[in-house]
Scaffold this motif. Structure first.
Motif, short mmCIF file in Angstrom:
data_model
loop_
_atom_site.label_atom_id
_atom_site.label_comp_id
_atom_site.label_asym_id
_atom_site.label_seq_id
_atom_site.Cartn_x
_atom_site.Cartn_y
_atom_site.Cartn_z
N LYS A 58 0.85 -1.18 0.00
CA LYS A 58 0.00 0.00 0.00
C LYS A 58 0.89 1.24 0.00
CE LYS A 58 -0.42 0.00 5.06
NZ LYS A 58 -1.38 -0.07 6.19
N PRO A 59 0.36 2.41 -0.37
CA PRO A 59 1.19 3.62 -0.40
C PRO A 59 1.82 3.97 0.94
CG PRO A 59 -0.82 3.96 -1.66
CD PRO A 59 -0.97 2.63 -0.96
N ILE B 11 -2.76 0.31 -6.66
CA ILE B 11 -2.01 1.56 -6.52
C ILE B 11 -1.83 2.24 -7.88
CG2 ILE B 11 0.21 2.56 -5.84
CD1 ILE B 11 0.42 0.31 -3.75
N TYR C 7 -6.68 -2.20 -0.66
CA TYR C 7 -5.67 -2.70 -1.59
C TYR C 7 -5.57 -4.23 -1.59
CZ TYR C 7 -4.28 2.20 -1.29
OH TYR C 7 -4.28 3.57 -1.31
#
Length: 270
Positions: A153-154, A216, A194
């Motif tokens: 994930k970011p 993403i 995600y």
């Protein structure tokens, strides 16, 4: 069994092993991140502390050492290195485990996305491709070493600067995914926005990381997530049953070939 609860904020100025706590710089549902000073090497480090557990839980300690050593063995220009790991006993007798990493001051990709949203600007194709290619390289390398991330994930992608991404937190998702509750419900540890369908069913595989990276990619190129819901259950069912919304409905400034890329990655990951 792992219990909730981490070091309280007022411990700033105290120590974790040989490391002096400066302040907390991040907090999640299952772990905190602290800016610390390493007096031996005279440098700042970031330390992630995991939830407190009973000192008699030797199985957790064993698994923690295995995962920490595996993460420390990863050597890749786009993976955050692990300097050290250890345990710290709290006043109530419980023990927290911690992982020591370099301090990356540039924030995360999640921070970068939020900044762009707040300013009403989109990420350039060149910047997005740079981040995605570096993350993909890191994921591919880890898979070759037999490690699956399980929480791409970011927020787990740190930025040294605007052109250099570092993937962090290898091993932590696996370590925290063995609770009794998750085994009973069949819910895999990860971030629902995600998370790949098979991971939501409790079976994370290499393709799960690829799926998360595709989510993403969709977010970076369209400015939004493919699925949004009020509950985790509804969001999970959307990932399992619904195709991503067509790119053409969301943004018109990117080449139509990106639609093919999204579909290809989604199909490969499922």
């Amino acid at each position: 069994m792992v219990y909730d609860g981490n070091i309280p904020q007022q411990t700033a100025g105290r120590t974790l092993g040989r490391y002096q706590i400066v302040r907390r710089i991040g907090r999640g549902g299952m772990a905190d991140v602290w800016l610390c000073t390493d007096p031996r090497l005279n440098r700042q480090v970031a330390i992630k502390t995991l939830p407190a557990h009973d000192p008699q839980d030797t199985e957790f300690t064993r698994k923690f050492k295995i995962e920490a050593q595996a993460a420390a063995a990863l050597t890749h220009p786009h993976i955050v290195s692990v300097h050290d790991y250890g345990e710290h006993r709290l006043p109530d007798g419980q023990v927290i485990t911690f992982i020591v990493m370099p301090y990356i001051s540039g924030g995360s990709l999640a921070d970068r996305i939020e900044t762009l949203l707040n300013t009403g600007t989109g990420m350039s194709v060149e910047e997005a491709v740079t981040y995605l290619s570096q993350a993909a390289s890191a994921i591919d390398y880890a898979h070759q070493q037999g490690l699956i991330h399980r929480d791409i994930k970011p927020g787990n992608m740190l930025l040294r600067d605007t052109s250099w991404l570092l993937l962090s937190d290898f091993g932590i998702a696996r370590l925290l995914s063995n609770s009794t509750e998750e085994m009973q419900t069949g819910t895999g540890f990860g971030t629902p926005e995600y998370m790949a369908p098979e991971q939501a069913r409790g079976r994370g595989v290499g393709a799960s990381d690829i799926y998360s990276l595709a989510v993403i990619a969709f977010q970076l190129f369209t400015g939004r997530l493919p699925f949004v819901a009020e509950t985790t259950y509804t969001l999970t069912m959307q990932h399992i049953l619904a195709p991503p919304p067509p790119r053409a409905r969301l943004i018109h400034s990117y080449p139509s070939s990106w639609n093919g890329l999204f579909c290809m990655v989604w199909k490969k990951s499922q």
